[in-house]
Design a protein around this motif. Sequence first.
Motif, mmCIF file in Angstrom:
data_model
loop_
_atom_site.group_PDB
_atom_site.id
_atom_site.type_symbol
_atom_site.label_atom_id
_atom_site.label_comp_id
_atom_site.label_asym_id
_atom_site.label_seq_id
_atom_site.Cartn_x
_atom_site.Cartn_y
_atom_site.Cartn_z
ATOM 1 N N ARG B 71 -1.806 4.761 -9.038
ATOM 2 C CA ARG B 71 -2.661 3.787 -8.390
ATOM 3 C C ARG B 71 -3.095 4.245 -6.984
ATOM 4 O O ARG B 71 -4.230 4.068 -6.571
ATOM 5 N N MET B 72 -2.156 4.848 -6.285
ATOM 6 C CA MET B 72 -2.439 5.296 -4.926
ATOM 7 C C MET B 72 -3.496 6.407 -4.919
ATOM 8 O O MET B 72 -4.337 6.487 -4.040
ATOM 9 N N ALA B 75 -6.820 4.904 -5.533
ATOM 10 C CA ALA B 75 -7.313 4.194 -4.346
ATOM 11 C C ALA B 75 -7.979 5.149 -3.353
ATOM 12 O O ALA B 75 -8.729 4.727 -2.486
ATOM 13 N N ARG B 102 -4.460 2.571 3.978
ATOM 14 C CA ARG B 102 -3.188 2.495 3.252
ATOM 15 C C ARG B 102 -2.967 3.637 2.254
ATOM 16 O O ARG B 102 -1.891 4.229 2.232
ATOM 17 N N PRO B 103 -3.964 3.985 1.419
ATOM 18 C CA PRO B 103 -3.706 5.062 0.455
ATOM 19 C C PRO B 103 -3.468 6.421 1.111
ATOM 20 O O PRO B 103 -2.922 7.321 0.479
#
Lengths: 361, 268
Positions: B71-72, B75, B102-103
């Motif tokens: 997921r990261m 992103a 954030r990622p």
Amino acid sequence: MTSSSEAITEIGTKRAEIKEQYKKFIGRKIIFILSCITVIFIIAGISTTLGSYPITVSEVYSIIFHGLFQDVSNTTEGIIVWKLRLPRIVMGVLAGIGLAIAGTAMQGILRNPLASPTTIGIAAGAQLGAGLAFIIGVGFFGGKFLLIGNAFLFSLIPAGVIFALARFKKATPEMMILAGIAMGYIFAAVTSLLHYFSEAEALKDLVVWMMGDLGRVTWSDLSAVSLTIGVCIPLLIWKSWDLNVMGAGDETAKGLGVNVERDRIVVMIIASLLTAVIVCFTGLIGFIGLVAPHITRICIGGDNRFVIPASGLFGAAFLLGADTIARRIIAPVILPVGIITSCVGGPLFLYLIMRRKREYW
Amino acid sequence: MKLKIKEVEFGYTSVPILKGVCLELAQSEMLGIVGPNGAGKSTLIRCINRILAPQKGSILLDEREIKEMRRMELAKKLGYIPQTAGHAFPATVFDTVLMGRRPHIGWRSSEKDEEKVLDVLQILNIEDLAMHDINEISGGQQQKVFIARALAQEPDVLLLDEPTSNLDIRHQLDVMGAIKNLVRAKEISAIMAIHDLNLGSRYSDKMVMLNGGSIFAAGNPSSVLNPENLKQVYGVVAVVKNESGRPYIVPIRSMEPNGDENENNRRF
């Protein structure tokens, strides 16, 4: 030519201005944290002098300091400070930190300002566990651990049920809160049943336990609590970015790479464990888990990287202050601290809500 | 960056929403997804961003299955701008945009991340809002902040779910213009679900018209937005004008499901 270079300078100053403001804002958060630490040390010092045996504040600090490196149990003062008075104070600090941070984390993952250990049934679970121990004397453990073990295990039931709901039914935050409230009612009903059939003496024990008290703790209890806090809180602080992002909604959080479902469950379990370990030793100290996070956010904004440690320290200062009042207000009678946290915290919170400048929740 | 969607199917328990959707998106391309309510526009966007998991089909980013990516990692490539706004707790605009980093970051944000935030604030011309609370600014400003947050992600593809709903015409143009400029300047692509056919027509390079979960028409705006398609998909009689090379739709009246023109509407 001149106008374009002016424009560039203007952009430069604007950037510098924003950076300056941002640094100031972070500075304000750090000042809040440092003030909380200072207040904790001052109240701890004063609180240790309270009691029938007179000791001055400076003596207290020196005994505590020396006691860190050598055995001070050869003096009366040493025994009084280290054996009798300090456990209560350290427990106040640890319980304040733990309850406040558990509240902050729960509000964050459930995206709900009303979430706290009380709202999602943890408190009612602990109450039922304690009730079974006091009134019919049954539990998973015997002897000394009957009460603590019962309260601990029962307060983890809501977390277990919520975990199952999330795992198998894809529960939303709203469902989790409603499930927590429903469990609270079920536990409360069973507890009422126990009350109804109990002896007067056992009933009083249970009611007093429910009020929350720091006076029962020993150093060995403290090691269990501090171990849990030492493990749980770094984990929550590590998750603070994800908590921030979840505040913007599940979809946004997923879009930013956060595994929302997993994080929600992990944080829920950590926060429940934290609460359960504290509550089983102290009884229910209400209000801190709900209010310390809000007061902290009103003062320093919502960035969880700062709110988690700051709310913990604020909770510790608040609980310690309340306990000091509880010991002094009608001395030599010591009131249960839970009464004071609610009596002092309620009006303080109302005042802050009414004078707050920001639109919030 | 190239995005390829093949035979994607998605449904909630028993109700199918998407049925065999295929499409491709090249770099620096802006794709508008139109279609009536319930056609599956938002669902498609959410499948691409893996907020929803399609039951069948595959979505490939540069030939890589997105469901096999972390997921990261995803992103860093896809920036999602949701429809619903608001933040549960107080957060400054600066911190909100910083969340877009954030990622790319661990626990601490660095000077470099702060510079990137300042850059995107400047691009979208919202520097003055930096220290305002996200919940205290207007809907149009919030939308720009969310675009800024997605840009701070430095994605290759922007996914927008109704970027102009709730905005006045001035802000609609501002926001769409900003997206268009970004797509050109940064050579990224954008996919947007959009209700407003005329805005979609004006800003999309390509359009896809969904109907009942499948693609009814695809191509450039003039080939998709023609009176026949509008009649069949929306059940609306419309005049399509040419406005500086782009179709401009003037809806006239709705029709009964069986194809007859609506008697009630004719009276007006």
